[in-house]
Design an enzyme around this catalytic site. Structure first.
Site, short mmCIF file in Angstrom:
data_model
loop_
_atom_site.label_atom_id
_atom_site.label_comp_id
_atom_site.label_asym_id
_atom_site.label_seq_id
_atom_site.Cartn_x
_atom_site.Cartn_y
_atom_site.Cartn_z
N LYS A 1 0.52 3.44 -2.98
CA LYS A 1 -0.70 4.16 -3.33
C LYS A 1 -0.53 5.68 -3.50
O LYS A 1 -0.96 6.23 -4.51
CB LYS A 1 -1.81 3.84 -2.32
CG LYS A 1 -2.33 2.40 -2.41
CD LYS A 1 -3.28 2.08 -1.25
CE LYS A 1 -3.83 0.66 -1.35
NZ LYS A 1 -4.62 0.30 -0.14
N SER B 1 0.81 -1.23 0.00
CA SER B 1 0.00 0.00 0.00
C SER B 1 0.84 1.27 0.00
O SER B 1 0.32 2.36 -0.25
CB SER B 1 -0.92 0.04 1.21
OG SER B 1 -1.93 -0.92 1.07
N TYR C 1 -1.90 -3.06 -10.87
CA TYR C 1 -1.97 -2.79 -9.43
C TYR C 1 -1.20 -3.85 -8.64
O TYR C 1 -0.44 -3.53 -7.72
CB TYR C 1 -3.44 -2.73 -8.99
CG TYR C 1 -3.62 -2.51 -7.52
CD1 TYR C 1 -3.33 -1.27 -6.93
CD2 TYR C 1 -4.05 -3.55 -6.69
CE1 TYR C 1 -3.48 -1.07 -5.57
CE2 TYR C 1 -4.21 -3.35 -5.32
CZ TYR C 1 -3.92 -2.11 -4.77
OH TYR C 1 -4.07 -1.91 -3.42
N TYR D 1 -4.97 4.15 7.61
CA TYR D 1 -6.21 3.40 7.78
C TYR D 1 -7.10 4.14 8.79
O TYR D 1 -7.11 5.36 8.81
CB TYR D 1 -5.90 1.95 8.17
CG TYR D 1 -4.97 1.30 7.17
CD1 TYR D 1 -5.35 1.16 5.83
CD2 TYR D 1 -3.71 0.87 7.53
CE1 TYR D 1 -4.50 0.59 4.90
CE2 TYR D 1 -2.85 0.30 6.61
CZ TYR D 1 -3.25 0.17 5.29
OH TYR D 1 -2.40 -0.39 4.38
N VAL E 1 1.11 -3.12 4.35
CA VAL E 1 0.85 -4.34 5.10
C VAL E 1 2.11 -5.20 5.24
O VAL E 1 2.19 -6.09 6.08
CB VAL E 1 -0.32 -5.10 4.41
CG1 VAL E 1 0.19 -5.82 3.18
CG2 VAL E 1 -1.03 -6.03 5.36
#
Lengths: 643, 643
Positions: B101, B98, B223, B275, B293
């Site tokens: 992103k 992540s 992705y 998050y 993660v």
């Protein structure tokens, strides 16, 4: 305290800053309004443009709010330097409603500490409406202090034995933020209280969850009153600027909230301040902000400014439509986005120089001067400036460590340092300790205005702080101390001090034996005890001095009883020679540093030499001129370094 | 480009900054490691302490991640000045997941513009999990680019005719951020692809909502690959520092993303990066951040630094436990909270001086010098420093407007200005225009390194920019121009220029008629055409010059073919007198500015005067010494202003 409300473009306050007045002497009084203020003109332009926006609805959920004129529109910007810029209805008072929430949350943090408050109120944004009744299912806490449940809890946490005392604390706090005592609008308060059933439901739910530990009625009543506090958009901008200024009101100097809690207040404003528009707001406008249902919006650029906008028409999120658009326009036009900041580290070192370039004002004898010229690079002076934070101090430490080779003495000049935080001290302290441990020296100068610096450093250095921490009032004193220590290591073993004989004076260079004898006959020897004044400033010049033994210093008087050393002379040098040339009154005072012997040439005798011994006079003048020429070269070298 | 990985405490890069090398000359090579780096020692301490924390679980949702050593722990801090500090497992590569992103979101913004991207992806935080399948019920958009749905959409928006071309753009971009080409971990990619059913579901839901306009398989494959890009914690810190540095990699100087989009990337990191821990994070740590993660965390302090941490054990939010605690500890210890910044405005003006204190290096004749002494306060010089942003420029404008009375000429010296943004230009431009309109002058000096300044100002000033915008290479030139204009207004009407006769030279003060005649007989007249060299640097000194007509300038050569004017002399002044005293070779070159007449005193004749006319020699020496003394006083006055 000299805020001049009449000319917002020039409002300024100096007292709260520790900067050097000779560098930056801001006008306390408005000057002639010869120039249009470009900041005011832009505010006027934005105001003109957005005054044409008539969409949105005035809040009606309590009857008093519905009475607002939907066309009211005020904008005010206040900088942390005390600049105030306002246009439109910036002096119309209105009830601050939810704008009260971050300030009361800050008061709760001050009163109860972060840990206790965090037990009762979360800090997570929520997609729910501001008047949501739901609590966090896991913790039972209101999710954040910007929704009503969290705000009521924060109000309940304010210290005070009675409700009256709590209210006084709240009202006092708003007064410190706003710069004047704020009133509660009783009509709004009654209206709020009469219709606040949903908030009462929230109160009992909080009581039920054990977040409130007493009957909620008192906390709710306080909450209704805080929402009914009346302020203008100018005052809201000052309150926002106070948050931008680490809690210190930039116009009055009052500490409205302890600096350490400001980041928490701005933190919740950043994620939860604009209801469920917070994400887009932080993305587009990039400023922690809070809005209220009465049409006010505040936004904060930490360190720089606060914005207050007032316009009662709201969008579906409950935010003032013109308020949001004004902040957006100002952020774009003036590039205020918090996440778009240039680096600040590089400018921390104003000048780095060595004693080979910028030495103390002591004029050493030729042998000593030669040693210092050769080894002056062992003494480094760093003139620092700006704010010493982590990133700027990191650069300074890296610079010092990188220029460490062959450096035994470092002078850190804090004269132009505006602030030092504890994290900067955490980087500096180990360096001071290491230099000290290896028999080297770091001296801090001009640090008096930084009251935290010594305290932080002492705390970090612990028991050995007194030994390690070396402070000096100015660079000249510090440089001379370093030069003395360097010379003590490098000078040939001292022979017992003898009087300098005439032929060894620079001034007598080239005189033959007969000329020296002739000159000797017209000199008069005089002695001065340590501390005695040799020359008084303002006196007529009648003599030229040859220093045969001891040393003297030249000082000028400064305002407030201070004085500044211009130079010190050692045996073998002449002084008072400028007056021998222009016969002006003495411009400075000369004081004997030690017991001193001078051979004195009366200027009347110096004049007569032109007739009786022109050869001597010519050589003396040549030597004088050569000495001046050397001093001029030195001054030009220093100018090059500083410029 | 000279990053020296071997000694992280001293890594530094100079090329990307426009600062003055003589002020701050950072070591490019590591110095002797005489000092322990206090930054590294603190990182080591935090590492030691948190290495003892063994709570949390390594992610297992794809098999490859489960292979991580749960005890890996690396920390790296990179400053925007190019300082790199790392401890522990900072060189272990891992898949960034992540963490990819925000970077790909930035690329989508660059490729499609803010408006198009905002149509497809929201920026509101959500309480939902990162792999939530829900879209915003009102708009159909994924709520933000940090949840998988938004990230997959961002990936699909990357420009490129084929998937291969899109992937190349993504990989190239990561290479610019990291400073080296990053690889895709094929095993992780396959594992990701094999198990990515939930993400496929999200993809088809996006296709169904019309957010994706083609079959989602290609976007999903991209992705999965971007999540499998492999980097070390050191590289992540460099990537974070690149975001802190307005998109410019501080070690390589490569522009990884256009500066205007950085604030948007940091904006979504600020509200959605951690998050559903984002609120507490911004409250406590106060830095825009992103976690992955696989155990990585990056955090950004705009303008100052980037942090990268790697430790695979995760908490229930999916954030690395040691990662969160490391950032928390560093932010507390080093006071990095974004909302806790000191004001920066006050230091923008380094020195303000008037031409009465700091004049140009032209030495005017006594009448002109007297006019300038009396009226010099009409010319003000502002030496600026640091960054010209809204708040600092506001202060400058207020200062100028406040000291406006009786000021006709202003010189703004940009030599030490590190950057100027458009909003600063918006404040400066109206001031320039107003000064010009009222027949006054503002000259900008040393502005060559600020390539934006002229462009922004021209755009704002429009058609009359060429007329209004006055630039000058240095303060000396600008000051002389202002002095000339001031003198042109205040000087008595010019008589036609005549040669200065001997008795009117300062050098000849006090000589009687017979002495003037005697001196005249040993002078030789010589003429020089404009541009002709009068004295060559390095030549032996044989003559002293009395300037009877015209003017000359004294220049020294600087490196790179540049030269600097030390002084200019007008008719009535003597030059070359220093060498007359010490007989050293000429230290500077003298060039005729205009057609020039000099009366020349050979030094051999000057020497003989001691025997033939000692009275003349004594008076000449006294006048010489007085002149030197006056120059010394002037230099000391300038030193006081600058120091």
């Amino acid at each position: 305290m000299n805020s001049s409300a009449s000319d917002p473009c020039l409002t300024v306050v100096d007292e709260n800053y520790s900067f050097t007045p000779e560098i930056l002497d801001l006008p306390a009084q408005p000057g002639p309004a010869a120039c249009t203020c470009p900041i005011l003109s832009h505010l006027a332009e934005v105001h003109r443009e957005l005054a044409g926006v008539h969409t949105g609805q005035v809040a009606t959920y309590i009857p008093e709010l519905a009475k607002a004129d939907p066309d009211w529109f005020g904008i005010c910007v206040v900088t942390t330097n005390g600049g105030v810029y306002e246009v439109g209805d910036s002096s119309v008072p209105f009830s601050i409603q939810s704008l009260s929430k971050p300030f009361v949350y800050g008061l709760a943090l001050e009163d109860r500490g972060r840990a206790e408050v965090m037990e009762k109120i979360g800090v997570e944004p929520t997609g729910d409406a501001f008047n949501s009744i739901s609590l966090d299912p896991e913790t039972g806490r209101p999710r954040n202090p910007m929704i009503n449940a969290g705000a009521i809890t924060a109000t309940a946490l304010v210290e005070g034995r009675t409700s009256r005392m709590k209210l006084d604390r709240i009202v006092d706090m708003f007064g410190r933020y706003a710069g004047r005592s704020l009133e509660i609008d009783q009509a709004v308060y009654r209206s709020e209280s009469d219709t606040g059933h949903r908030n009462r439901a929230i109160g009992y739910m909080l009581r039920n969850a054990g977040i409130l530990t007493e009957d909620p009625a008192a906390a709710l009543d306080l909450y209704f009153q805080q929402c009914a506090i009346s302020a203008t958009c100018r005052e809201l901008a000052i309150m926002a600027a106070t948050l931008a200024n680490r809690g210190v009101n930039p116009l009055t100097g009052a500490q409205a909230i302890r600096g350490e809690y400001v980041e928490s207040v701005l933190g919740v404003m950043g994620t939860c301040g604009m209801y469920d528009y917070a994400g887009e707001w932080l993305h587009d406008v990039g400023l922690p902000a809070k809005s209220g249902v009465s049409g006010g919006v505040i936004a904060v650029l930490p360190g720089q400014l606060g914005i207050g906008v007032f316009s009662p028409r709201l969008d579906r999120h409950g935010n003032s439509i013109r308020g949001v658009r004004t902040c957006n326009a100002l952020s774009r036009h003036w590039d205020l986005h918090l996440f778009n900041r240039p680096g600040t580290g590089r400018s921390v070192i104003r000048v780095r120089s060595s004693a080979a370039e910028l030495s103390s004002n002591r004029l050493w004898n030729p042998a000593e001067a030669a040693i210092l010229r050769e080894h002056g690079s062992r003494i480094l002076v760093y003139q620092l400036q700006g704010h010493l934070l982590f990133a700027s101090t990191e650069l300074l430490v890296r610079e010092i460590v990188g220029h460490d080779d062959g450096v035994d003495y470092i002078i850190l000049d804090f004269k132009r340092v505006l602030s030092v935080n504890e994290s900067a001290c955490r980087l500096l302290a180990p360096l001071l300790a290491e230099y000290h441990a290896s028999g080297r020296t770091i001296i801090l100068t001009h640090a008096d205005h930084l009251t935290h610096l010594g305290r932080f450093l002492r705390r970090i250095l612990g028991a050995r702080a007194d030994e390690i921490l070396q402070l000096s009032p100015d660079n000249d004193t510090a440089l001379e101390a370093c030069e003395n220590r360097l010379l003590a290591r490098l000078r040939p073993p001292a022979t017992s001090p003898q009087n300098i004989v005439l032929k060894d004076f620079d001034l007598c260079r080239g005189l033959d034996a007969a000329e020296l004898t002739a000159l000797g006959q017209i000199l008069r020897r005089r002695s001065y005890a340590a501390g005695e004044t040799v020359i008084h400033a303002g006196d007529d010049a009648r003599e030229l001095f040859l220093l045969a033994r001891g040393s003297v210093r030249v000082v000028i008087d400064l305002p407030e009883g201070r004085s500044k050393r211009l130079a010190s002379f050692s045996a073998g040098m002449a002084f008072g020679e400028m007056a021998a040339l222009d016969r002006a009154p003495r411009s400075a005072t000369v004081i004997a540093d030690t017991d001193t012997l001078c051979d004195i040439l009366p200027l009347s005798a110096f004049d007569r030499l032109a007739v009786t011994h022109p050869g001597i006079k010519i050589k003396l003048l040549e030597n004088l001129a050569r000495g001046l020429s050397a001093k001029l070269r030195r001054a030009n070298r220093e100018l090059t370094v500083l410029e």
